[in-house]
Design a protein around this motif. Structure first.
Motif, short mmCIF file in Angstrom:
data_model
loop_
_atom_site.label_atom_id
_atom_site.label_comp_id
_atom_site.label_asym_id
_atom_site.label_seq_id
_atom_site.Cartn_x
_atom_site.Cartn_y
_atom_site.Cartn_z
N THR A 89 -2.76 20.41 -7.44
CA THR A 89 -2.09 20.98 -6.27
C THR A 89 -0.58 20.87 -6.41
O THR A 89 0.16 21.78 -5.99
CB THR A 89 -2.56 20.28 -4.99
OG1 THR A 89 -3.98 20.35 -4.91
CG2 THR A 89 -1.98 20.96 -3.75
N CYS A 90 -0.10 19.79 -7.01
CA CYS A 90 1.33 19.64 -7.24
C CYS A 90 1.84 20.77 -8.14
O CYS A 90 2.91 21.33 -7.90
CB CYS A 90 1.61 18.28 -7.88
SG CYS A 90 3.38 17.90 -8.00
N ALA A 91 1.06 21.12 -9.16
CA ALA A 91 1.45 22.22 -10.04
C ALA A 91 1.49 23.54 -9.28
O ALA A 91 2.35 24.39 -9.53
CB ALA A 91 0.47 22.31 -11.21
N LEU A 92 0.57 23.72 -8.34
CA LEU A 92 0.54 24.92 -7.52
C LEU A 92 1.82 25.04 -6.69
O LEU A 92 2.44 26.11 -6.61
CB LEU A 92 -0.69 24.91 -6.62
CG LEU A 92 -0.88 26.09 -5.66
CD1 LEU A 92 -1.15 27.37 -6.45
CD2 LEU A 92 -2.04 25.80 -4.70
N VAL A 93 2.22 23.94 -6.05
CA VAL A 93 3.44 23.94 -5.24
C VAL A 93 4.66 24.15 -6.14
O VAL A 93 5.58 24.92 -5.79
CB VAL A 93 3.57 22.63 -4.45
CG1 VAL A 93 4.90 22.57 -3.70
CG2 VAL A 93 2.41 22.49 -3.47
N ALA A 94 4.67 23.51 -7.30
CA ALA A 94 5.80 23.66 -8.22
C ALA A 94 5.94 25.11 -8.68
O ALA A 94 7.05 25.65 -8.73
CB ALA A 94 5.61 22.74 -9.43
N ASP A 95 4.82 25.75 -8.99
CA ASP A 95 4.87 27.15 -9.41
C ASP A 95 5.38 28.04 -8.29
O ASP A 95 6.16 28.97 -8.53
CB ASP A 95 3.47 27.61 -9.85
CG ASP A 95 3.05 27.00 -11.18
OD1 ASP A 95 3.93 26.47 -11.89
OD2 ASP A 95 1.86 27.05 -11.50
N ALA A 96 4.95 27.78 -7.06
CA ALA A 96 5.39 28.59 -5.92
C ALA A 96 6.89 28.44 -5.71
O ALA A 96 7.60 29.43 -5.47
CB ALA A 96 4.63 28.18 -4.66
N LEU A 97 7.40 27.22 -5.83
CA LEU A 97 8.82 26.97 -5.63
C LEU A 97 9.64 27.61 -6.75
O LEU A 97 10.67 28.24 -6.49
CB LEU A 97 9.07 25.46 -5.57
CG LEU A 97 10.50 25.02 -5.24
CD1 LEU A 97 10.93 25.52 -3.87
CD2 LEU A 97 10.60 23.49 -5.29
N ARG A 98 9.18 27.46 -7.98
CA ARG A 98 9.90 28.04 -9.11
C ARG A 98 9.90 29.56 -9.04
O ARG A 98 10.94 30.21 -9.23
CB ARG A 98 9.24 27.60 -10.43
CG ARG A 98 9.99 28.09 -11.68
CD ARG A 98 9.14 27.95 -12.92
NE ARG A 98 7.99 28.83 -12.85
CZ ARG A 98 6.77 28.50 -13.23
NH1 ARG A 98 6.53 27.29 -13.67
NH2 ARG A 98 5.78 29.37 -13.16
#
Length: 220
Positions: free
Chosen positions: A156-165
């Motif tokens: 889930t952290c990777a999901l949020v990171a991808d959305a922010l990037r």
């Protein structure tokens, strides 16, 4: 991404049934077939073309490691009671995406499946060419400065990171929540963790009155 199809391979009929039940409980995954020996596993892969194979090592007709060597164009997650380093090393060299030691819980398998689904999603989102940070993230080699807090998951952290990037601008927790399908509180916790890792930064936005709005900007 459509549902991911799984072939379960285990010589023990009851264990195969249990593992199939574990898979069926993970959203986005379904079991297309079960095989109890290497020959049937190879035939099922050729006929059904699953996305992922849960492959045991101890099979009655051949080693699962031998089956692994013969599989092409399919991802394999090894599941075995074997825990000796040479066996694990051979599985890695053979191309297994992960290795889960028996006995394991439904939660342990669910975590691996969710990580696998997340990796496939990110591969699809990257496009025709990958940047180095894309590759590092896929291979799990990004350095982190802070441990994952209790209650947060790497997927889930990777999901949020991808959305922010991918947003290309700063986001509020509410905006990140809308993009990822998380609650605002959960999105904020992941954004704060990304800041602690040095992959994002907090940028307060001051209005005419009241407390500043917390905005988050991707740093990479």
């Amino acid at each position: 991404m459509s549902g991911l199809r799984v072939l379960v391979v285990d010589d023990d009929f009851m264990v195969a049934r249990i593992h199939s039940g574990y898979v069926a409980r993970v959203p986005g995954f379904s079991v297309v077939a079960v095989a109890h020996n290497g020959a049937d596993a190879l035939a099922a892969v050729a006929e059904l073309r699953p996305d992922l194979v849960l492959l045991d090592i101890y099979l009655p007709d051949m080693s699962g490691l031998e089956v692994l060597k013969q599989l092409n164009d399919v991802d394999v997650l090894m599941i075995s009671a074997a825990r000796d380093v040479p066996t694990v090393r051979e599985a890695m060299r053979g191309g297994a995406i992960n290795y889960l030691i028996k006995p394991f819980t439904a939660a342990a398998l669910s975590e691996r499946l969710q990580q696998y689904a997340d990796t496939r999603r990110r591969l699809t989102a990257i496009g025709p060419e990958a940047r180095q940070d894309d590759v590092d993230r896929l291979f799990g080699t990004l350095k982190t400065a802070a441990p994952m807090p209790k209650g947060l998951s790497a997927a889930t952290c990777a999901l949020v990171a991808d959305a922010l990037r991918d947003a290309g601008r700063d986001l509020s927790a509410a905006e990140a929540a809308e993009l990822t399908g998380l609650s605002r509180v959960s999105a904020r916790r992941y954004l704060e963790h990304l800041c602690a890792e040095g992959r994002a930064e907090l940028r307060p936005r001051y209005g005419t009155a009241g407390r500043p709005e917390h905005r988050y900007q991707w740093l990479g």
